[in-house]
Scaffold this motif. Structure first.
Motif, short mmCIF file in Angstrom:
data_model
loop_
_atom_site.label_atom_id
_atom_site.label_comp_id
_atom_site.label_asym_id
_atom_site.label_seq_id
_atom_site.Cartn_x
_atom_site.Cartn_y
_atom_site.Cartn_z
N ASP A 121 21.58 -0.20 -6.28
CA ASP A 121 23.00 0.14 -6.39
C ASP A 121 23.12 1.63 -6.74
N PRO A 122 23.87 2.40 -5.95
CA PRO A 122 24.00 3.84 -6.22
C PRO A 122 24.98 4.14 -7.35
N LEU A 123 24.79 3.50 -8.47
CA LEU A 123 25.63 3.70 -9.64
C LEU A 123 25.44 5.10 -10.21
N PRO A 124 26.37 5.57 -11.04
CA PRO A 124 26.10 6.80 -11.79
C PRO A 124 24.79 6.69 -12.54
N THR A 125 24.09 7.79 -12.70
CA THR A 125 22.76 7.74 -13.31
C THR A 125 22.81 7.18 -14.74
N ARG A 126 23.90 7.40 -15.45
CA ARG A 126 23.99 6.89 -16.82
C ARG A 126 24.08 5.36 -16.85
N ASP A 127 24.48 4.76 -15.73
CA ASP A 127 24.68 3.31 -15.68
C ASP A 127 23.54 2.56 -15.02
N ARG A 128 22.54 3.27 -14.51
CA ARG A 128 21.41 2.61 -13.86
C ARG A 128 20.12 3.17 -14.43
N LYS A 129 19.56 2.47 -15.38
CA LYS A 129 18.39 2.98 -16.11
C LYS A 129 17.06 2.56 -15.49
N ASP A 130 17.01 1.37 -14.90
CA ASP A 130 15.72 0.85 -14.43
C ASP A 130 15.82 0.19 -13.06
N GLY A 131 16.74 0.67 -12.23
CA GLY A 131 16.93 0.05 -10.92
C GLY A 131 15.71 0.13 -10.03
N LEU A 132 14.98 1.23 -10.09
CA LEU A 132 13.79 1.38 -9.27
C LEU A 132 12.65 0.51 -9.78
N VAL A 133 12.48 0.50 -11.09
CA VAL A 133 11.45 -0.35 -11.69
C VAL A 133 11.70 -1.82 -11.33
N ALA A 134 12.96 -2.23 -11.42
CA ALA A 134 13.29 -3.64 -11.11
C ALA A 134 13.05 -3.94 -9.64
N ALA A 135 13.36 -3.02 -8.76
CA ALA A 135 13.14 -3.23 -7.33
C ALA A 135 11.67 -3.41 -7.02
N LEU A 136 10.84 -2.60 -7.64
CA LEU A 136 9.39 -2.72 -7.42
C LEU A 136 8.84 -4.00 -8.05
N TRP A 137 9.33 -4.34 -9.22
CA TRP A 137 8.89 -5.56 -9.89
C TRP A 137 9.14 -6.77 -9.01
N ALA A 138 10.33 -6.79 -8.37
CA ALA A 138 10.69 -7.93 -7.50
C ALA A 138 9.78 -8.05 -6.30
N HIS A 139 9.07 -6.97 -5.98
CA HIS A 139 8.14 -7.01 -4.84
C HIS A 139 6.69 -6.93 -5.29
N GLY A 140 6.45 -7.32 -6.53
CA GLY A 140 5.08 -7.49 -6.99
C GLY A 140 4.41 -6.25 -7.51
N VAL A 141 5.16 -5.15 -7.71
CA VAL A 141 4.57 -3.92 -8.22
C VAL A 141 5.07 -3.71 -9.65
N HIS A 196 0.82 -1.20 0.00
CA HIS A 196 0.00 0.00 0.00
C HIS A 196 0.86 1.26 0.00
N ALA A 197 2.16 1.11 0.26
CA ALA A 197 3.05 2.28 0.28
C ALA A 197 4.48 1.86 -0.06
N VAL A 198 5.20 2.78 -0.68
CA VAL A 198 6.62 2.59 -0.95
C VAL A 198 7.35 3.82 -0.42
N MET A 199 8.37 3.58 0.39
CA MET A 199 9.22 4.64 0.91
C MET A 199 10.56 4.59 0.17
N PHE A 200 11.09 5.74 -0.17
CA PHE A 200 12.33 5.82 -0.92
C PHE A 200 13.37 6.66 -0.19
N ASP A 201 14.61 6.21 -0.22
CA ASP A 201 15.74 7.04 0.13
C ASP A 201 15.91 8.08 -0.98
N PHE A 202 16.70 9.12 -0.71
CA PHE A 202 16.94 10.17 -1.71
C PHE A 202 18.27 9.97 -2.44
N SER A 203 19.38 10.16 -1.72
CA SER A 203 20.71 10.12 -2.34
C SER A 203 21.11 8.70 -2.71
#
Length: 235
Positions: free
Chosen positions: A213-233, A5-12
């Motif tokens: 993974d806090p990779l440079p932005t050019r090297d991490r295109k879908d890290g958030l999408v993949a994290a949510l996918w792994a948890h059913g979202v 019902h909710a997702v919390m995100f770190d910033f940096s």
């Protein structure tokens, strides 16, 4: 799998990353090398190390007196402690005071932070699905302008910032503050962050946790999408 019902995100290192521009270092050199085999020149290697020291979520990278360590440990609770702590790191890293001040100014300027490629997509997608969101960050300055510039401020339900709530991750109190504001029980919430030690503290309350993974932005295109996918979202 439990419905979230909710997702919390770190910033940096999770939603945004502080990525240097060469122009930030124009005219700067080190008073002393970072290591015996280095020069005073601020080359790409030195830039990367300075940025690492400014953005590492845990630990410390320079020598500190007991007083300086106390300031460092509490840096995300008060703006003046944050400034004092990071100026100490930069000075101990070899930067002259005026150069340290200039570089620190970039750290606390939300306009200098770069969003990950899928940050806006994920926040907007969760908002459309009715899944509540919070940004839970150990930080001592207001990061809301970064989201306003990206056009996603309206997609975030709550900003729970350590200097505003008086608690620092992994203290369960900061996660509980976010859950209370969202009105969601821990077992229905996911915390997404780049630090198992800090962000993973949400597990103590019963939240699920996804490490990115806090990779440079050019090297991490879908890290958030993949994290949510792994948890059913799926967005």
């Amino acid at each position: 799998m439990t419905e979230l019902h909710a997702v919390m995100f770190d910033f940096s290192g999770t939603l945004f990353r502080l990525e240097e521009d060469d122009s930030w270092f124009t005219g700067m050199e080190l008073d002393a090398p970072l290591s015996p085999d280095e020069t005073r020149e601020i080359d790409g290697h030195v830039q990367a190390e300075l940025m690492r020291r400014l953005t590492a979520p845990t630990g410390r990278s320079v020598t500190m007196t007991p007083e300086a360590l106390e300031t460092w440990m509490n840096r995300d609770l008060k703006p003046h402690l944050h400034r004092e702590a990071y100026l100490h790191v930069l000075r101990e890293s070899g930067l002259a005071h005026h150069h340290a001040e200039a570089l620190y100014g970039k750290v606390i300027d939300p306009a200098c932070w770069t969003p990950y490629a899928d940050t806006a997509t994920v926040l907007a997608g969760l908002h459309r699905r009715g899944i509540k969101t919070a940004v839970v960050s150990n930080i001592a300055f207001d990061i809301r302008p970064a989201f306003e510039a990206l056009g996603t401020a309206g997609d975030v339900d709550e900003f729970v910032l350590s200097f505003e709530v008086g608690a620092v991750k992994p203290d369960p109190a900061i996660f509980q503050a976010a859950l209370d504001r969202l009105g969601v029980p821990a077992e229905r919430a996911l915390m997404v962050g780049d630090s198992d030690e800090a962000d993973g503290g949400a597990r103590a309350l019963g939240c699920a946790f996804a490490l990115v993974d806090p990779l440079p932005t050019r090297d991490r295109k879908d890290g958030l999408v993949a994290a949510l996918w792994a948890h059913g979202v799926q967005l």
